[in-house]
Design an enzyme around this catalytic site. Structure first.
Site, PDB file in Angstrom:
ATOM      1  N   ARG A 122       0.867  -1.184   0.000  1.00 52.24           N
ATOM      2  CA  ARG A 122       0.000   0.000   0.000  1.00 52.24           C
ATOM      3  C   ARG A 122       0.901   1.230   0.000  1.00 52.24           C
ATOM      4  NH1 ARG A 122      -0.058   1.785   5.205  1.00 52.24           N
ATOM      5  NH2 ARG A 122       0.895   0.378   6.702  1.00 52.24           N
ATOM      6  N   ASP A 178       9.525  -1.314  13.266  1.00 56.61           N
ATOM      7  CA  ASP A 178       9.564   0.072  13.734  1.00 56.61           C
ATOM      8  C   ASP A 178       9.923   0.033  15.220  1.00 56.61           C
ATOM      9  OD1 ASP A 178       8.993   1.496  11.416  1.00 56.61           O
ATOM     10  OD2 ASP A 178       6.824   1.213  11.629  1.00 56.61           O
ATOM     11  N   GLU A 192      21.966  10.174   2.842  1.00 54.52           N
ATOM     12  CA  GLU A 192      21.796   8.735   3.059  1.00 54.52           C
ATOM     13  C   GLU A 192      21.864   8.007   1.716  1.00 54.52           C
ATOM     14  OE1 GLU A 192      18.100   6.457   4.835  1.00 54.52           O
ATOM     15  OE2 GLU A 192      18.914   7.888   6.292  1.00 54.52           O
ATOM     16  N   ARG A 248      -3.993  10.158   0.574  1.00 51.30           N
ATOM     17  CA  ARG A 248      -4.986  10.853   1.384  1.00 51.30           C
ATOM     18  C   ARG A 248      -5.630  11.956   0.570  1.00 51.30           C
ATOM     19  NH1 ARG A 248      -1.234  11.916   6.337  1.00 51.30           N
ATOM     20  NH2 ARG A 248      -0.935   9.784   7.037  1.00 51.30           N
ATOM     21  N   ARG A 284      19.843  -5.063   3.043  1.00 55.88           N
ATOM     22  CA  ARG A 284      20.288  -3.829   2.397  1.00 55.88           C
ATOM     23  C   ARG A 284      20.995  -3.023   3.480  1.00 55.88           C
ATOM     24  NH1 ARG A 284      21.233  -2.871  -2.466  1.00 55.88           N
ATOM     25  NH2 ARG A 284      20.419  -0.742  -2.561  1.00 55.88           N
TER      26      ARG A 284
END
Length: 366
Positions: free
Chosen positions: A171, A349, A299, A175, A248
């Site tokens: 997904r 997370d 990064e 919004r 990774r």
């Protein structure tokens, strides 16, 4: 030789939360850390009075009230809201994809107009998406895919989007409101004073050795404790007997700039393929800093090789099947708890790592 109830391998959030519970039960803990500091990837460095997130942006967000109350018992959190911006060849777009994005992209001003545009553009994909490109177009249409998804994703994974499996992007947040808050969670913020405030409290009262490799001295360390809590890579623990899991990695390039405000936001994603880095982090904005100078970090995603930090497990079917074989060995390993992102080969997370460690600690200590 001192004897401990627990030998904690690694000093990230999983080990820290477990240690916190163990200390409250009067248990003794020895923490072993390969790096020269504790804290795992949430470790912050003080540069120019700014708390620099040394291993990439860490923004705390959760809908779990118990986890939120736990971290707030360790540090006060500010009201930081993650609202990254995407830079596509100098054009700036709001993330996640919302009415601000659609208005800038197409000049539309109502949700109905934006929806019609996306519906029209995704009609090109019929049937089940065969790869990441088709999956993304079926979710957000071709324009957003081309400008804001394709280049970023290809840099992240080091492969063309047509070679990546569709399930990587199950997904994409879309919004139809003018809301730039990236996360949907109830609670969000950054600990005032940086993450080290939390880490120091989690490991308070533990003996700590940094710059040591547990696996190189496994027999010696195992003899020093009753139980091991292992948060390193699970395949390394078993000597890669079934082969190596894939990851990774990331490379960071930080610099101090003689300016007060470099980009006006903590995180800017560079979504074109030509810019070699995926994002620039300006750390002071995490804590609304007003220091005269600023610190930025570029990064760069890179392919992981042994000796590098493994950041993201490559959770494709091949690696998941390999991990399952290691997980079966782990289940039979007496006196060892495997936990965290590397121990469970899972992208976690921060709140989910804490939740997982709390559940394990509560199961162990009651």
């Amino acid at each position: 030789m001192k004897h401990y109830d627990y030998i904690l391998v690694g000093s990230g959030l999983y080990a820290g939360v477990f240690a916190w519970y163990a200390k409250r039960r009067g248990k003794t803990c020895l923490v072993l850390e390969r790096r020269d500091h504790i804290g795992g990837n949430v470790y912050c460095e003080d540069v120019e009075g700014i708390h620099v997130h040394k291993y990439g942006a860490h923004i705390f967000h959760t809908s779990n009230k118990k986890v939120w109350e736990f971290v707030n018992s360790l540090a006060e959190f500010n009201r930081y809201t993650n609202s990254p911006v995407a830079n596509y060849k100098g054009e700036m777009y709001n993330m996640p994809f919302n009415m601000n994005t659609f208005s800038k992209m197409w000049g539309v001003c109502t949700p109905a107009q934006a929806k019609a545009r996306i519906d029209e553009q995704r009609s090109g994909v019929t049937g089940e998406p065969k790869n990441l490109e088709e999956q993304a177009i079926s979710l957000v249409g071709r324009d957003i895919y081309e400008k804001l998804v394709k280049g970023y994703t290809e840099k992240q994974w080091g492969r063309d989007c047509r070679e990546l499996p569709a399930f990587i992007i199950k997904r994409l947040p879309v919004r139809y409101t003018y809301d730039n808050n990236y996360f949907n969670d109830l609670y969000q913020g950054i600990p005032i004073g940086g993450y080290n405030v939390i880490i120091d409290k989690l490991f308070a009262g533990c003996d700590i050795e940094t710059g040591v490799d547990y696996l190189e001295n496994k027999a010696r360390y195992d003899a020093m404790g009753d139980m091991v809590v292992y948060t390193g890579t699970i395949d390394a623990y078993f000597g890669y007997c079934f082969g190596k899991l894939e990851y990774r990695s990331l490379r960071f390039e930080s610099e101090v700039l003689d300016e007060e405000n470099h980009q006006g936001v903590a995180v800017v994603n560079y979504t074109d393929r030509e810019t070699p880095y995926t994002r620039i982090i300006e750390h002071k904005h995490f804590e609304f800093g007003t220091q005269p100078r600023t610190v930025i970090t570029r990064e760069y995603p890179v392919s992981w090789e042994e000796g590098m930090e493994p950041y993201y497990p490559v959770n494709d079917e091949t690696n998941q099947a390999l991990y399952q074989r290691y997980a079966e060995l782990a289940a039979n390993e007496e006196n060892v708890i495997f936990g965290g992102r590397l121990g469970e080969y899972k992208y976690y997370d921060m709140d989910k790592v804490i939740e997982s460690a709390m559940k394990k600690a509560e199961a162990v200590f009651g």
